[in-house]
Design an enzyme around this catalytic site. Structure first.
Site, PDB file in Angstrom:
ATOM      1  N   HIS A 185      -0.142  -6.942   5.550  1.00  0.00           N
ATOM      2  CA  HIS A 185      -0.724  -6.189   6.667  1.00  0.00           C
ATOM      3  C   HIS A 185      -1.146  -7.117   7.818  1.00  0.00           C
ATOM      4  CE1 HIS A 185      -0.872  -2.018   5.034  1.00  0.00           C
ATOM      5  NE2 HIS A 185      -0.654  -2.693   3.915  1.00  0.00           N
ATOM      6  N   SER A 233      14.435   1.428   3.738  1.00  0.00           N
ATOM      7  CA  SER A 233      14.451   2.091   5.051  1.00  0.00           C
ATOM      8  C   SER A 233      14.893   1.116   6.145  1.00  0.00           C
ATOM      9  CB  SER A 233      13.093   2.700   5.370  1.00  0.00           C
ATOM     10  OG  SER A 233      12.079   1.756   5.180  1.00  0.00           O
ATOM     11  N   ASP A 267       9.652  -5.652   8.091  1.00  0.00           N
ATOM     12  CA  ASP A 267      10.798  -5.203   7.300  1.00  0.00           C
ATOM     13  C   ASP A 267      12.103  -5.356   8.088  1.00  0.00           C
ATOM     14  OD1 ASP A 267       8.677  -4.454   5.730  1.00  0.00           O
ATOM     15  OD2 ASP A 267       8.903  -2.310   6.065  1.00  0.00           O
ATOM     16  N   TYR A 271      -1.792   4.150   4.846  1.00  0.00           N
ATOM     17  CA  TYR A 271      -1.264   3.057   5.678  1.00  0.00           C
ATOM     18  C   TYR A 271      -1.814   3.213   7.104  1.00  0.00           C
ATOM     19  CZ  TYR A 271       2.016  -0.276   7.741  1.00  0.00           C
ATOM     20  OH  TYR A 271       2.566  -1.340   8.403  1.00  0.00           O
TER      21      TYR A 271
HETATM   22  C1  GLA Z   1       5.014  -2.087   5.015  1.00  0.00           C
HETATM   23  C2  GLA Z   1       5.331  -2.053   6.506  1.00  0.00           C
HETATM   24  C3  GLA Z   1       5.327  -3.467   7.091  1.00  0.00           C
HETATM   25  C4  GLA Z   1       4.031  -4.201   6.761  1.00  0.00           C
HETATM   26  C5  GLA Z   1       3.736  -4.084   5.256  1.00  0.00           C
HETATM   27  C6  GLA Z   1       2.386  -4.629   4.891  1.00  0.00           C
HETATM   28  O1  GLA Z   1       6.030  -2.726   4.312  1.00  0.00           O
HETATM   29  O2  GLA Z   1       6.582  -1.438   6.711  1.00  0.00           O
HETATM   30  O3  GLA Z   1       5.518  -3.398   8.481  1.00  0.00           O
HETATM   31  O4  GLA Z   1       2.962  -3.703   7.523  1.00  0.00           O
HETATM   32  O5  GLA Z   1       3.778  -2.730   4.808  1.00  0.00           O
HETATM   33  O6  GLA Z   1       2.322  -5.999   5.165  1.00  0.00           O
END
Ligand code: GLA
Length: 383
Positions: free
Chosen positions: A31, A126, A170, A219
Site C-alpha cells: 500500500h 486483472s 500491478d 481497500y
Molecule cells: C493491490 C493494488 C495495488 C497496490 C496493492 C497494495 O494489489 O492493485 O495497486 O495498492 O494492492 O500494495
C-alpha cells in the site's frame, strides 16, 4: 487452451494480433504505491494472452476459455458490463481508454482470452488482462506508446472503468517485468527501474482463496485513511504532496492530531517505504537472510499497523517463516484475504509446501492453492 486456438474455435478464423502479459507478485511495498512511495514487484512466468481480429461491424465480442461466457459491447456505447459478462470490463475499459487517448477505431473486434493465471489467485490477473488486451488492440488499430504509458493506461482503465482506486504497482510490473529481475517503481515520479534478483530465488504462492466480503470497500477505506492522514499532516507542513514526502518521526510527532488509527496507517506507509529502500541495498549485497527478515517485517507491519491481514494469511506466514529453505514471507497485494508469497532457495520443494498446506487445512476448513513460480518477462506482442 492457447488464445489463438480459442480464437479460431470461437470465431472461425485466425486472429490478426496476439499479445501476452504476466501476473505479478508484490515483492515489498504494501500500500505504498498510491501514497507516492517506493514498491518492488516481480513479474511471474504465468499470465494472460489475448488474441484479436477486426470485425466488419461495430461490435466488441469477448470470449474466454475460463469464463465460458461471451461478453458483448459496441463502439459508441461503451459502458461497464454487469453480471456474468463483467469479467470483460478490464479489456473494455482499456479499449475505452485507448479511444480517449486518440486511437482511431472505425469497426469493432473479436477477442479471445486465455490465462495460465487463475483469476483471484493474488497474482493480479486483472493487470495482466489489461496489458495484454491493450497491446493486442493497440497493434490491431495501429496505436503505439511507451511502456510507461501502457502501464498508466491500464491503471486508468482499472480506476475509472472498473472502479478500483489502485496504484500503478500491478500494471507497472506487468509492463516492465523482466526475467531474473524485480521492477522497482518510484510512484511519485512514476519512474520504473529493473533490479537484478540474486540467483536461485524461487517464489511460492499460497493462495487462501479467502476474499473478504467487503474487499473493494476495505481497500477504498484504507486509501481514504491515507489521504485523511495526509490532510492532517499538511496542516503543519503544507508542502507535503503525499505520505511518501514525510517520515516515521514526523508521523509519531503528530500522533495526537492524527489519532491512533491514522497514526498506524501513516507509520506503516512511511516505514514500509524505508524497507523497500533497504531491500534494494540488501539484494545488491546478496544478504538474503536479512532481505528475508525484511519481508517478514513487512508482513508484521501490514498485520499490526495497516490491519489488512486476516488470520489465514498470518497462519501461513507463521508456518512458512521457520520452514527450511524459506528466506522470508509476507502477504502480497491488497490483503483482506488473498495470498502469501514465500521467497525461497531451490531446496524448498513440493513436500515442504505440502506440509504447510496440511497444517493450514487442519486449522481452516479448506486447503490453500499453491503455485511455484519463477520470475518472467513483461507484456509483449507475440508473432
Ligand atoms: C493491490 C493494488 C495495488 C497496490 C496493492 C497494495 O494489489 O492493485 O495497486 O495498492 O494492492 O500494495
Amino acid at each position: 487452451m492457447a488464445s489463438e486456438t480459442l480464437f479460431e474455435d470461437s470465431f472461425g478464423r485466425a486472429p490478426e494480433k496476439v499479445a501476452a502479459a504476466p501476473g505479478r507478485l508484490e515483492f515489498i511495498g504494501n500500500h505504498t504505491d498510491y501514497n507516492g512511495g517506493l514498491v518492488m514487484g516481480v513479474a511471474v512466468d504465468r499470465g494472460v494472452t489475448c488474441a484479436v481480429a477486426r470485425r466488419k461491424d461495430d461490435r466488441l465480442v469477448f470470449h474466454s476459455g475460463e469464463m465460458a461466457v461471451e461478453a458483448r459491447s459496441k463502439i459508441g456505447d461503451i459502458v461497464p458490463l454487469s453480471g456474468d459478462a463483467s469479467w470483460a470490463n478490464y479489456a473494455l475499459g482499456v479499449f475505452d481508454q485507448l479511444l480517449k487517448a486518440g486511437m482511431q477505431a472505425e469497426t469493432g473486434f473479436d477477442m479471445a482470452v486465455s490465462t495460465t493465471l487463475p483469476f483471484g489467485a493474488g497474482m493480479s490477473s486483472s493487470a495482466a488482462f489489461e496489458l495484454s488486451s491493450g497491446l493486442a488492440l493497440g497493434a490491431l488499430y495501429g496505436f503505439e506508446q511507451s511502456t510507461a504509458d501502457w502501464a498508466r493506461l491500464g491503471r486508468r482503465a482499472e480506476n475509472h472503468f472498473v472502479g478500483v482506486p489502485c496504484g500503478i504497482l500491478d500494471q507497472g510490473v506487468s509492463a516492465f517485468g523482466l526475467k531474473d529481475h524485480l521492477v522497482r517503481i518510484d510512484c511519485k515520479e512514476e519512474s520504473f527501474a529493473r533490479v537484478r534478483l540474486p540467483e536461485g530465488l524461487h517464489f511460492w504462492v499460497f493462495n487462501t482463496g479467502v476474499k473478504h466480503a467487503l474487499l473493494d470497500s476495505l481497500y477504498a477505506t484504507r486509501h481514504k485513511e491515507c489521504m485523511d492522514a495526509l490532510k492532517i499532516l499538511q496542516q503543519s507542513e503544507p508542502s507535503l504532496t503525499c505520505l511518501a514526502d514525510t517520515t516515521p518521526d514526523v508521523v509519531r510527532a503528530q500522533s495526537e492530531k492524527l489519532g491512533p488509527v491514522l497514526t498506524k496507517r501513516a507509520l506503516h506507509v512511511t516505514e514500509e517505504i524505508a524497507r523497500v529502500q533497504k531491500m534494494q541495498e540488501l539484494l545488491g549485497s546478496g544478504d538474503l537472510t536479512a532481505a528475508g527478515a525484511l519481508l517478514t517485517a513487512s508482513h508484521e507491519s501490514s498485520r499490526d499497523l495497516f490491519e489488512n491481514s486476516v488470520p489465514e494469511l498470518d497462519f501461513l506466514v507463521e508456518q512458512l517463516r521457520t520452514a527450511p529453505g524459506v528466506y522470508g514471507c509476507r502477504l502480497t497485494g491488497g490483503g483482506f484475504g488473498g495470498a502469501v508469497m514465500a521467497v525461497t532457495g531451490p531446496s524448498f520443494g513440493e513436500n515442504d509446501a505440502a506440509t504447510v498446506s496440511k497444517a493450514y487445512g487442519e486449522k481452516f476448513d479448506h486447503a490453500p492453492s499453491v503455485f511455484h513460480t519463477l520470475s518472467g518477462d513483461g507484456a509483449r506482442l507475440l508473432d
